[in-house]
Design a protein around this motif. Structure first.
Motif, PDB file in Angstrom:
ATOM      1  N   GLU A 146       0.813  -1.249   0.196  1.00  9.32           N
ATOM      2  CA  GLU A 146      -0.062   0.018   0.119  1.00  9.32           C
ATOM      3  C   GLU A 146       0.884   1.147   0.011  1.00  9.32           C
ATOM      4  N   ASP A 147       1.105   2.025  -1.059  1.00  7.74           N
ATOM      5  CA  ASP A 147       1.438   3.158  -1.279  1.00  7.74           C
ATOM      6  C   ASP A 147       1.106   4.291  -0.462  1.00  7.74           C
ATOM      7  N   GLN A 148      -0.417   4.346  -0.405  1.00 14.09           N
ATOM      8  CA  GLN A 148      -1.151   5.142   0.526  1.00 14.09           C
ATOM      9  C   GLN A 148      -2.117   4.607   0.917  1.00 14.09           C
ATOM     10  N   PRO A 149      -2.857   5.288   1.908  1.00 14.96           N
ATOM     11  CA  PRO A 149      -3.947   4.549   2.538  1.00 14.96           C
ATOM     12  C   PRO A 149      -5.341   4.544   1.528  1.00 14.96           C
ATOM     13  N   ASP A 150      -6.019   3.631   1.522  1.00 11.01           N
ATOM     14  CA  ASP A 150      -7.118   3.840   0.415  1.00 11.01           C
ATOM     15  C   ASP A 150      -8.508   3.970   1.373  1.00 11.01           C
ATOM     16  N   LYS A 151      -9.269   4.930   1.092  1.00  7.80           N
ATOM     17  CA  LYS A 151     -10.451   5.261   1.888  1.00  7.80           C
ATOM     18  C   LYS A 151     -11.500   4.315   1.813  1.00  7.80           C
ATOM     19  N   TYR A 152     -11.472   3.731   0.469  1.00  3.62           N
ATOM     20  CA  TYR A 152     -12.707   2.900   0.268  1.00  3.62           C
ATOM     21  C   TYR A 152     -11.882   1.565  -0.242  1.00  3.62           C
ATOM     22  N   PRO A 153     -11.519   0.744   0.570  1.00  7.14           N
ATOM     23  CA  PRO A 153     -10.830  -0.558  -0.044  1.00  7.14           C
ATOM     24  C   PRO A 153     -11.824  -1.551  -0.556  1.00  7.14           C
ATOM     25  N   GLN A 154     -12.822  -1.424  -0.216  1.00  2.89           N
ATOM     26  CA  GLN A 154     -13.844  -2.598  -0.396  1.00  2.89           C
ATOM     27  C   GLN A 154     -14.464  -2.428  -1.663  1.00  2.89           C
ATOM     28  N   LEU A 155     -14.444  -0.877  -2.210  1.00  6.49           N
ATOM     29  CA  LEU A 155     -15.114  -0.434  -3.257  1.00  6.49           C
ATOM     30  C   LEU A 155     -14.368  -0.880  -4.685  1.00  6.49           C
ATOM     31  N   THR A 156     -14.774  -0.752  -5.834  1.00 11.36           N
ATOM     32  CA  THR A 156     -14.314  -0.906  -7.129  1.00 11.36           C
ATOM     33  C   THR A 156     -13.966   0.416  -7.734  1.00 11.36           C
ATOM     34  N   ARG A 157     -13.009   0.637  -8.351  1.00 10.61           N
ATOM     35  CA  ARG A 157     -12.849   2.113  -8.790  1.00 10.61           C
ATOM     36  C   ARG A 157     -12.546   2.078 -10.445  1.00 10.61           C
ATOM     37  N   LEU A 158     -13.093   3.057 -10.931  1.00 12.77           N
ATOM     38  CA  LEU A 158     -12.962   2.962 -12.584  1.00 12.77           C
ATOM     39  C   LEU A 158     -12.572   4.271 -12.963  1.00 12.77           C
ATOM     40  N   TYR A 159     -11.202   4.423 -13.516  1.00 17.55           N
ATOM     41  CA  TYR A 159     -10.816   5.654 -13.551  1.00 17.55           C
ATOM     42  C   TYR A 159     -11.131   6.173 -15.243  1.00 17.55           C
ATOM     43  N   LEU A 160     -11.705   7.141 -15.538  1.00 17.98           N
ATOM     44  CA  LEU A 160     -11.967   7.533 -16.814  1.00 17.98           C
ATOM     45  C   LEU A 160     -11.039   8.775 -17.309  1.00 17.98           C
ATOM     46  N   GLU A 161     -10.790   8.851 -18.833  1.00 18.44           N
ATOM     47  CA  GLU A 161     -10.004   9.821 -19.041  1.00 18.44           C
ATOM     48  C   GLU A 161     -10.810  11.465 -18.937  1.00 18.44           C
ATOM     49  N   ASN A 162      -9.850  12.415 -18.591  1.00 19.30           N
ATOM     50  CA  ASN A 162     -10.528  13.748 -18.384  1.00 19.30           C
ATOM     51  C   ASN A 162     -11.730  13.774 -17.253  1.00 19.30           C
ATOM     52  N   ALA A 164     -11.420  13.698 -12.864  1.00 20.66           N
ATOM     53  CA  ALA A 164     -10.564  14.170 -11.683  1.00 20.66           C
ATOM     54  C   ALA A 164     -10.751  13.069 -10.754  1.00 20.66           C
ATOM     55  N   ALA A 165     -12.008  12.352 -10.531  1.00 21.17           N
ATOM     56  CA  ALA A 165     -12.136  11.303  -9.497  1.00 21.17           C
ATOM     57  C   ALA A 165     -12.774  10.056 -10.145  1.00 21.17           C
ATOM     58  N   PRO A 166     -12.340   8.860  -9.491  1.00 18.24           N
ATOM     59  CA  PRO A 166     -12.857   7.489 -10.386  1.00 18.24           C
ATOM     60  C   PRO A 166     -14.431   7.388  -9.778  1.00 18.24           C
TER      61      PRO A 166
END
Length: 386
Positions: A146-162, A164-166
């Motif tokens: 873990e490079d940095q703490p994850d606020k929502y470790p149980q949730l799945t994230r999807l990053y899109l272009e343009n 700012a947040a997943p």
């Protein structure tokens, strides 16, 4: 009583009633009460009803089909097929027809329904095996740094272009997808597992997810679950297949009348036992005097192995080692795992690598007799050294 008295009594009664009515009128307030009668029969019979309504509100054409027989009538171009139900009855021929439909330009979204078996080199899920994708339990994966703490470790994230947040989704965190052939073009991950993969297949597109419960009622209203369903199907007509094949008569009977079927089976078994013909006299049980302690110990060990399994027996030895270590070294349970291994290495005069190998969680697959005996002997050596 004269007439004047009667009039006075009547006037008093009228004043009392008027005062009571005025008091009640001032203290009563109308209100609306909503009585929840629960979901409608349509909602109880279709867990994806809310998903269908949401997609229709986003101007997508949505229909429901009961099987893959209508696949030939669905045009691949501009069409999405959602396989969200059980696919155990889908044959290899139907799987090839489905992939040919995607290759011609269709979109397919399906749920991975089997775990990868290393020994058999397959999972049994025809679609997963055909696409060379593997599904594992997330708990069996090595933890990621873990490079940095994850606020929502149980949730799945999807990053899109343009953006700012997943976007966040509530996939089941217990499962993980892997792509050993590197065919996937995009994916979505939780803190240590992948729950969505998307890959091109011919002219079409295939999306694989670890579960579809996030699109059932009421989970579809949480986080960005509904948005993801629209994002994966935007610009297409959607066909939802949540019962790939109609249930057989035996399945329906077992689902609705299990007690009656069990009673019928017991009656048939009793009838066969009653009508069965014995051949020869009954064999007398062996005398109790001949049994020895070694036979009892061997029978007890065989019973525990057969009913509890290898993992339970290995876990019991590991816990016994840790209990003895706590007695020998106060504060042992508060140490980190690596420090515990060093303490055990010092107490038992065994290398830390051997300690870690012995105390790792038992695997789910059954070990061979030689490997199982070797692990038991190693654990007993450690326990005796304590």
């Amino acid at each position: 009583m004269n007439r004047v008295g009667q009039w006075l009594i009547g006037l008093v009664l009228v004043l009392v009633v008027a005062a009571a009515g005025l008091y009640i009128a001032r203290h009563l307030h109308p209100y609306d009460e909503v009585i929840d009668h629960g979901p409608s029969p349509e909602a109880r019979g279709n867990p994806w009803l809310a998903a269908q309504i949401f997609l229709r509100h986003r101007d997508l054409k949505v229909d429901t089909v009961n099987g893959l027989e209508s696949l030939a009538q669905l045009p691949p171009q501009g069409h999405s097929l959602l396989l969200l139900g059980d696919r155990q009855t889908v044959s290899a021929r139907q799987t090839e027809a489905l992939l040919a439909w995607v290759r011609a330009g269709g979109r397919l979204l399906f749920v991975a329904q089997a775990l990868w078996n290393e020994d058999k080199a397959m999972s049994g899920d025809l679609l997963l095996d055909r696409l060379q994708l593997h599904q594992f339990m997330a708990k069996d994966l090595p933890p990621l740094p873990e490079d940095q703490p994850d606020k929502y470790p149980q949730l799945t994230r999807l990053y899109l272009e343009n953006e700012a947040a997943p976007a966040y989704f509530s996939f089941d965190p217990d499962f993980h997808l892997e792509d050993p052939a590197n065919k996937a073009q995009s994916w979505a991950n939780s803190s240590n597992a992948t729950h969505l993969m998307q890959l091109k297949y011919g002219e079409g597109l295939i999306t694989v997810v670890t579960d579809a419960d996030l699109w059932t009622t009421p989970a579809i209203g949480r986080y960005d679950n509904a948005w993801l369903l629209w994002y994966l199907n935007q610009g297409t007509d959607v066909s939802l297949v949540w019962r790939p094949d109609r249930d057989s008569l035996a399945t329906l009977l077992w689902r609705h009348y299990p007690q009656a079927l069990v009673s019928l089976a017991l009656l048939l078994a009793l009838g066969v036992w009653h009508l069965a013909v014995r051949h020869g006299p009954l064999q007398a049980p062996p005398a109790l005097a001949r049994r020895q302690l070694r036979e009892h110990l061997r029978a007890t060990a065989a019973f525990l192995l057969r009913n509890a399994g290898q993992a339970t027996l290995l876990r019991g030895l590991q816990q016994d080692i840790l209990r003895r270590a706590r007695r020998r070294h106060p504060g042992f349970e508060r140490l980190a795992v690596a420090e515990q291994w060093q303490v055990l290495s010092r107490l038992t005069r065994q290398p830390t690598a051997a300690i870690g190998q012995a105390l790792r969680p038992p695997l789910k697959q059954r070990l061979g007799a030689a490997e199982f005996s070797r692990q038991v002997a190693h654990l007993q050596t450690l326990r005796n050294a304590l």
